[in-house]
Design an enzyme around this catalytic site. Structure first.
Site, PDB file in Angstrom:
ATOM      1  CE  LYS A 181      -3.412  -0.428   2.930  1.00 35.31           C
ATOM      2  NZ  LYS A 181      -4.274  -0.361   4.146  1.00 35.31           N
ATOM      3  CE  LYS A 235      -3.172  -3.450  10.187  1.00 38.90           C
ATOM      4  NZ  LYS A 235      -3.514  -2.558   9.059  1.00 38.90           N
ATOM      5  CB  THR A 272      -9.708   5.174   5.720  1.00 37.29           C
ATOM      6  OG1 THR A 272      -8.542   5.334   6.530  1.00 37.29           O
ATOM      7  CG2 THR A 272      -9.643   3.828   5.024  1.00 37.29           C
ATOM      8  CB  SER A 303      -0.726   7.903   8.501  1.00 40.21           C
ATOM      9  OG  SER A 303      -1.727   7.411   9.358  1.00 40.21           O
TER      10      SER A 303
END
Ligand code: GLU
Length: 431
Positions: free
Chosen positions: A109, A121, A205, A364
């Site tokens: 991504k 993550k 998002t 972000s």
């Protein structure tokens, strides 16, 4: 770079592709990209395996004085293009393989959207609804303290994901800052605006999903006015996506959450539904709609379907029922590899997660840049830069798909994997 690799090396984590679940899907997507790019086995193995993993025990003193020990993970998949980046998930379904898959998707991504990060993550196996706010604060602070040696604004920058929010990020930022002795806003993103968060981050998002959804509908010759949509999941991503779709003129005819679904021909009043959810905790019982069995939402005859909940919801058992023209993945990994093939055979255009839901990590990145400079942008500036990046990536994926005869997911993954591999090869292998 001349020998095409048809299967991952036997000792690479790519062998997980033989199983099922998010990691198998992620590995299958990587293997397909590696085949298209003709990479050697060693490079494939390097891209398939996380660079670093940390699993920690999190002892928690419950409010009643008893002690419970939870498990948390942080997986850093890749650093070739910059510090690792990715969310922290609180969910009972968290396990190491899921976190590995989500970390790999973050690498692709970030590369696809050309933000200067690798992928990571984190996850804690916990049902946050069963814990008090004070307990969640203690869990967050202890987890942060345990993974402290491997995070930081130049190492790995966590952010919210399922089950976490801007308060979680404020606790992480505070714990890290107290440990190092000075305030470090850039250690996490998705913070409250009052402590260095960015305007526009909480809606980013959802806004990105809708920029891409409108572009994908236009690609299919469908105009927003009168188009219909169904949104699975009414959380941080789905609720905002439903609202922005409705604002763009799309009739959002159905939404669901983990408790059930609601339907209204002609379109739901999304702001009224949001008020109902704020008051009751669920979409169920909303007076302005009819109840719908949740499993029927994915098969509704709509122009646009937005799965915005969890992994694996479109699978071999239900993909053939999808009647939407376009699927835009608001969640990470909602479509299994088997479902992908079925949807392609049925002519459904699937816009992959690593493109469609990248708005969060884009803003972000803007937050991290603003923190670093201690200079804050206006909401309009953030939104305009977000839209420009999303649409540039959409254009690039369409171009690669047309050039190479690939699906949008294959084109997106190939583009991202190539950027990561190029960075790795340019830097060289140490020693
Ligand atoms: N958790 C979000 C994602 O899956 C955002 C990650 C971030 O902002 O670092 O993309």
């Amino acid at each position: 770079m001349t020998t095409p690799v048809l299967a991952p090396a036997a000792d690479a984590p790519g062998e997980a592709a033989a199983g099922t679940g998010p990691l198998a899907d992620a590995q299958a997507q990587l293997a397909a990209a590696v085949r298209a790019l003709g990479y050697e086995t060693g490079l494939h193995a390097l891209l398939a395996r996380p660079r670093r993993e940390m699993t920690v025990s999190i002892p928690l003193r419950r409010d009643d004085g008893s002690v419970e020990v939870l498990t948390g993970h942080r997986v850093q998949h890749n650093f070739s293009r910059g510090p690792a980046k990715g969310g922290l998930r609180f969910s009972p379904a968290v396990d190491l393989d899921e976190v590995r898959a989500l970390a790999m998707w973050m690498t692709w991504k970030c590369a696809l959207l050309d933000v200067p990060y690798g992928g990571a993550k984190g996850g804690i196996t916990i049902d946050p609804r069963r814990y008090s706010r004070e307990e969640l604060e203690r869990v967050t602070r202890r987890y942060t303290s345990e993974i402290l040696p491997i995070i930081g604004p130049e190492r790995d920058i966590p952010a919210p994901d399922i089950g976490t929010d801007e308060q979680t990020m404020a606790w992480m930022m505070d714990t890290y800052s107290v440990s190092v002795g000075y305030t470090v806003p850039g250690v996490v993103t998705g913070k409250p605006v009052s402590v260095g968060g960015s305007l526009g981050r909480s809606s980013a998002t959802s806004r990105g999903v809708v920029h891409i959804a409108l572009a994908a509908l236009a690609h299919r010759g469908i105009t927003p006015a009168g188009a219909t949509a169904a949104v699975q999941g009414f959380g941080k991503v789905g609720a905002g996506a439903a609202l922005f779709l409705a604002e763009a003129g799309v009739e959002v005819v159905a939404v669901s959450d983990q408790y059930g679904a609601v339907h209204r021909a002609g379109g739901l009043d999304v702001p009224a539904l949001q008020q109902h959810v704020a008051a009751t905790g669920s979409v169920v019982g909303f007076a302005g709609a009819d109840p719908l069995p949740a499993e029927r939402l994915l098969g509704l005859a709509v122009d646009l379907l937005v799965p915005a909940a969890v992994e694996g919801v479109l699978h071999a058992g239900n993909a053939a029922e999808v009647a939407a023209s376009v699927v835009v993945e608001g969640a990470n990994g909602p479509t299994t590899a088997a479902a992908d093939e079925i949807l392609a055979a049925h002519g459904v255009l699937v816009v992959p997660d690593i493109l469609a839901n990248a708005g969060g990590v884009i803003v972000s990145y803007f937050e991290w840049v603003q923190s670093d400079q201690a200079y804050w942008w206006s909401a309009a500036e953030v939104d305009a830069r977000l839209e420009a990046r999303m649409l540039a990536a959409w254009g690039k994926v369409l171009e690669v798909a047309a050039e190479r005869g690939l699906s949008l997911r294959e084109a997106a993954t190939v583009t991202a994997v190539q950027r990561v591999a190029d960075a790795h090869l340019t830097r060289g292998l140490y020693p």
